[in-house]
Design a protein around this motif. Structure first.
Motif, PDB file in Angstrom:
ATOM      1  N   SER A 221      79.637 -20.758  63.306  1.00  0.00           N
ATOM      2  CA  SER A 221      80.120 -22.103  63.001  1.00  0.00           C
ATOM      3  C   SER A 221      80.657 -22.756  64.272  1.00  0.00           C
ATOM      4  O   SER A 221      80.719 -22.142  65.336  1.00  0.00           O
ATOM      5  N   ASN A 508      86.764 -28.109  62.062  1.00  0.00           N
ATOM      6  CA  ASN A 508      86.076 -27.515  60.911  1.00  0.00           C
ATOM      7  C   ASN A 508      86.798 -27.929  59.639  1.00  0.00           C
ATOM      8  O   ASN A 508      88.035 -27.890  59.599  1.00  0.00           O
ATOM      9  N   TYR A 518      81.819 -25.319  50.788  1.00  0.00           N
ATOM     10  CA  TYR A 518      81.132 -25.891  51.938  1.00  0.00           C
ATOM     11  C   TYR A 518      82.058 -25.888  53.149  1.00  0.00           C
ATOM     12  O   TYR A 518      83.279 -25.897  53.036  1.00  0.00           O
ATOM     13  N   GLN A 519      81.429 -25.856  54.316  1.00  0.00           N
ATOM     14  CA  GLN A 519      82.158 -25.911  55.577  1.00  0.00           C
ATOM     15  C   GLN A 519      81.360 -26.778  56.550  1.00  0.00           C
ATOM     16  O   GLN A 519      80.189 -26.521  56.817  1.00  0.00           O
ATOM     17  N   LEU A 520      82.005 -27.819  57.064  1.00  0.00           N
ATOM     18  CA  LEU A 520      81.372 -28.737  58.004  1.00  0.00           C
ATOM     19  C   LEU A 520      82.117 -28.648  59.329  1.00  0.00           C
ATOM     20  O   LEU A 520      83.350 -28.691  59.357  1.00  0.00           O
ATOM     21  N   PRO A 556      76.827 -29.299  66.071  1.00  0.00           N
ATOM     22  CA  PRO A 556      77.257 -29.349  64.663  1.00  0.00           C
ATOM     23  C   PRO A 556      76.957 -28.024  63.949  1.00  0.00           C
ATOM     24  O   PRO A 556      76.095 -27.244  64.381  1.00  0.00           O
ATOM     25  N   VAL A 558      76.824 -26.518  59.639  1.00  0.00           N
ATOM     26  CA  VAL A 558      76.967 -26.787  58.211  1.00  0.00           C
ATOM     27  C   VAL A 558      76.759 -25.476  57.456  1.00  0.00           C
ATOM     28  O   VAL A 558      75.771 -24.771  57.690  1.00  0.00           O
ATOM     29  N   SER A 573      72.787 -22.529  55.858  1.00  0.00           N
ATOM     30  CA  SER A 573      73.558 -22.901  57.042  1.00  0.00           C
ATOM     31  C   SER A 573      72.643 -23.429  58.135  1.00  0.00           C
ATOM     32  O   SER A 573      71.448 -23.132  58.179  1.00  0.00           O
TER      33      SER A 573
END
Length: 829
Positions: A221, A508, A518-520, A556, A558, A573
């Motif tokens: 990430s 994050n 979800y994780q952005l 980025p 995701v 991901s």
């Protein structure tokens, strides 16, 4: 035949219907949830065990592990009355004796279960705690516990990594992940300066016995450093955190004069944790192989073939020391100071028989060459960490400052004796010497902040800066046949310096809506690599040429996770990555240790730009667990080592170059099976397709091919305290930019005998059939090179391990008995 087929189909259908009926009858309607935390610090406890027992029969119904946030969910419980237990090493087992699941109560939520520090002896606690899981799945990484790997005991980190799913190592100790190189290797989350940062030598110098776990981050990430084409491998060294005074000792002796020693000590109470680890490794590796060149368009009477056979013996002698102190300034404030020291020497002796032949196999030049190389490496690192937790247990600030410094001195001497030239006997001696000294210095500063938002949301943000300085000075000379003195060789001497800076910020956001998470993330990095290349002229005057590679990029990431019924999870991901060229890739120093195949770096290398996509599915059953992944990775400006066509003397030069792009896609399966009580195994299969676009300027045509690798690790529990482990691996044929790498396989075995609760004796044999040979074929316009190399061969090790210490010295009270006859180390909540 038709009647038999019909009967088989009817029987299969009947079995399926019966299975479905049985499943329907036993499928549960209830579930138990909760979060396990440290009762003193309110910190969540990942990988703790949550166990459900039938209250009447005491039989185990289900067992799960908490996730990275300490949460657990036990699904599909039939109606009934159960006993629930939560346990983790170093803590009392927390018990809820009567838990009912009925039509009226289908879900039981315990909220936060606060674990209390263990009051009894450590060995008593172990007897009621589930075994440490060997594989854990987080939102963006997999954690493999490797401290029980029998087949790698007495070996190095290189040997141990071969036992980790998804990871492969090559003949020179370079690491790849899912068949792709460019992986970022960290030690305790930081790059190491052992051997000047050379990953292969770092892994050879670290004993396997000093490693606790390996973290695989295949698609990192935005929180992580963006460096690493195929992902990150983080090697976590042992750091004892048990209360009281504890320690361990492991001594290993193997064939070919291989010896290892590792010891760790720790002391911890409520205010301080002091830990230390020392390891020593003394090991020989033998090697043998060939490098044969066929020249496709030889001139009449010219060079047609060059056959080279080699034998080598490589000694690695290294000391590793790591020590540190955790001090609790307050209940939620911890300061940690740690330091590491490495001293390593190496000695490699290689004998090469080189036969250059004409088109009719007539001898043109027959020679023998000895390469002797000695290495002396010293490095140390200093780390200062700060952690501040707040009233909300999920809010935290952490900061780190690290400094490391190291020297790497190499001295090489090449003796070449030509005893036949154009069919005539001669006695010509050529001696070359090279002295290469390098100095490296790293600075790293990082600060991270985590804050919960709402019921399930979490915000992470941070800043990181890293500065790496490297200086490399090479001095070469050659024996003059005229006056017997050594003359300065300006062509092989240089002075190369580099300064690599990376400044990064990231943010994050993570949240969960029912079963969907979800994780952005977004990471911005500003990177600059400044180089200074000093080259000598014929008059020994040096002139410097500056170089610079600078770029600013946004990375980025995701992550989307969907928890399904029956312990299933689906995750998708995407992340953008970068693979920066290292100092040894950009150093134009010419390595002439192989007289027919020179190697040098490329100061004009550009970083690779990587886009990675992954879709994974996991399923956890009572008897086995499965993790499957579909992945696709596109790499622009891909770096590969290319070999030039032979010159008039038959010499080629291998240099890393930027090609156009590479597309690699595949599917990976990892399964952990506990089918019977005395036997479990872990299987890993990776199938992938690689396609490299053509590059006409380098003579590279488009090349594509399908490859796969697989490994299987079996663990057996035998009578009389004996455990057995057998492992096999296979790597299929694989395409490269200029040819192929041939298939390879190997088998390892190990056994362990528990002498007592504190002492054990283990024996293992690696590469039982001496079959792990690296064989490649490189095809060019004017030559074909066939290469084979065996490193190590069959290696056997005998290891004695001893654990000592206790953790009850600071507790004076006699533990009370719990209700209904529960153990002294169990407490109701």
């Amino acid at each position: 035949m038709r009647h038999l087929t019909r009967k088989v189909l009817l029987l299969a259908l009947a079995i399926c219907i019966t299975t479905v009926k049985i499943y329907a009858q036993t499928t549960g309607v209830g579930k138990i949830t909760g979060t396990i935390v440290d009762g003193q610090t309110n910190e969540t406890i990942p990988y703790a065990s949550a166990l459900v027992l039938d209250r009447k029969t005491k039989a185990t119904v289900k067992i799960v592990q908490t996730d990275l946030d300490g949460k657990f969910t036990i699904n599909n419980l039939p109606k009934g009355v159960y006993t629930f237990k939560a346990s983790y090493v170093g803590f009392q087992t927390m018990v809820r004796d009567s838990v009912s699941i009925s039509d009226a109560v289908k879900e039981v939520n315990f909220g936060s279960i606060k674990m209390k520090t263990a009051k009894g002896n450590l060995l008593q606690e172990v007897t009621i705690t589930a075994a440490k899981p060997t594989m854990q799945l987080g939102i963006d990484k997999k954690v493999f516990s490797v401290d029980q790997s029998l087949v790698s005991e007495g070996g190095s980190a290189t040997d141990l990594l071969q036992n980790v799913p998804s990871v492969q190592t090559d003949m020179e100790g370079n690491v790849s992940l899912r068949g792709s190189s460019g992986v970022r290797v960290l030690i305790d989350g930081k790059p190491s300066l052992i051997a000047g940062g050379n990953v292969a030598q770092i892994l050879q110098s670290i004993p396997a016995s000093s490693i606790e776990s390996v973290e695989l981050i295949t698609n990192p990430s935005a929180k992580y450093d963006a460096e690493g084409q195929s992902g990150i491998i983080n090697i976590v060294l042992k750091k004892n955190k048990k209360l009281g005074f504890n320690g361990s000792l492991a001594l290993t002796a193997g064939n070919r004069e291989n010896y290892n020693a590792n010891t760790s000590l720790s002391f911890q109470n409520s205010k301080v944790n002091i830990f230390g680890n020392y390891s020593y490794r003394y090991g020989y590796r033998i090697g043998r192989g060939y490098n044969n060149i066929t020249y496709l368009n030889p001139s009449a009477g010219g060079l047609g073939f060059a056959n080279q056979n080699n034998e080598s013996r490589d000694l690695n002698d290294g000391h590793n020391l790591k020590a540190g102190l955790d001090y609790y300034l307050a209940e939620k404030t911890v300061v940690t100071f740690s330091a590491g020291l490495n001293y390593r020497t190496g000695d490699e002796n290689e004998l090469l028989n080189i036969n250059q032949l004409g088109v009719a196999f007539n001898p043109l030049s027959l020679s023998r060459r000895t390469n002797n190389e000695t290495q002396d490496n010293k490095s140390y690192d200093l780390n200062l960490d700060f952690s501040q937790k707040f009233k909300n247990p999920k809010e935290e600030i952490t900061a780190n400052f690290s400094f490391s410094e190291g020297t790497n001195d190499n001295y090489q001497i090449y003796n070449t004796n030509i005893f036949n030239l154009n069919g005539n006997a001669v006695d010509d001696l050529d001696i070359q010497r090279t002295d290469r000294d390098s100095y490296n210095k790293n600075y790293t500063a990082q600060i991270d902040y985590t804050r919960p938002l709402g019921a399930n949301g979490k915000l992470e943000a941070g800043y990181r800066t890293q500065i790496r300085n490297s200086e490399s000075l090479t001095y070469a000379d050659q024996l003059s046949p005229v006056n017997g003195d050594y003359d300065f060789n300006y062509a092989l001497s240089n002075d190369f310096n580099s300064k690599d800076q990376v400044h990064a910020v990231y943010v994050n956001y993570q949240n969960q809506i029912k079963n969907f998470g979800y994780q952005l993330g977004l990471r911005g990095e500003d990177a600059t690599l400044n180089t200074s290349m000093g080259a000598y002229d014929i008059n020994s005057n040096i002139a410097y040429t500056p170089g610079k590679v600078a770029y600013t990029r946004i990375y980025p990431s995701v992550f989307l996770t969907q928890k399904l019924k029956n312990e299933q999870q689906l995750q998708a991901s995407y992340s953008r990555r970068v693979n920066r060229p290292r100092g040894w890739d950009t150093n134009p120093f010419l390595d002439v240790s192989d007289p027919l195949n020179y190697r040098q770096g490329n100061p004009n290398l550009q970083p690779e730009d990587v886009h990675a996509f992954e879709l994974s599915y996991s399923k956890f059953f009572t008897k086995f667990s499965l993790i499957s992944s579909l992945y696709l990775r596109k790499t622009n400006d891909v770096i590969q080592r290319l070999r030039t066509e032979p010159d008039a003397n038959g010499i080629t030069i291998t240099t890393p170059q930027n090609l156009t792009n590479n597309i690699s896609s595949g599917v990976e399966l990892i399964g952990k099976f506990d089918l019977v009580k005395k036997w479990n195994f872990t299987a890993n299969v990776n199938l992938y397709q690689s396609k490299i676009k053509g590059v006409p300027e380098f003579g590279i045509v488009e090349n594509a091919g399908f490859s796969y690798n697989a490994n299987l690790t079996n663990n057996f529990t035998l009578p009389y305290g004996i455990t057995l482990q057998v492992r096999g691996d296979y790597r299929s044929r694989e395409v490269m930019a200029q040819g192929i790498r041939k298939a390879m396989f190997g088998v390892d075995g190990g056994a362990k005998y528990d002498i007592s609760k504190k002492a054990s004796l283990s024996l293992n044999v690696r590469d039982i059939f001496a079959s792990r040979k690296w064989e490649m074929q490189t095809i060019g316009e004017t030559s074909i090179v066939d290469f084979s190399r065996l490193w190590g061969g069959t290696q056997a090790n005998l290891t004695f391990s001893y654990r000592f210490g206790k953790n009850d010295f600071s507790f004076k009270k006699t533990p009370k008995k719990s209700e209904e006859g529960s153990r002294p180390e169990e407490e109701s909540f």
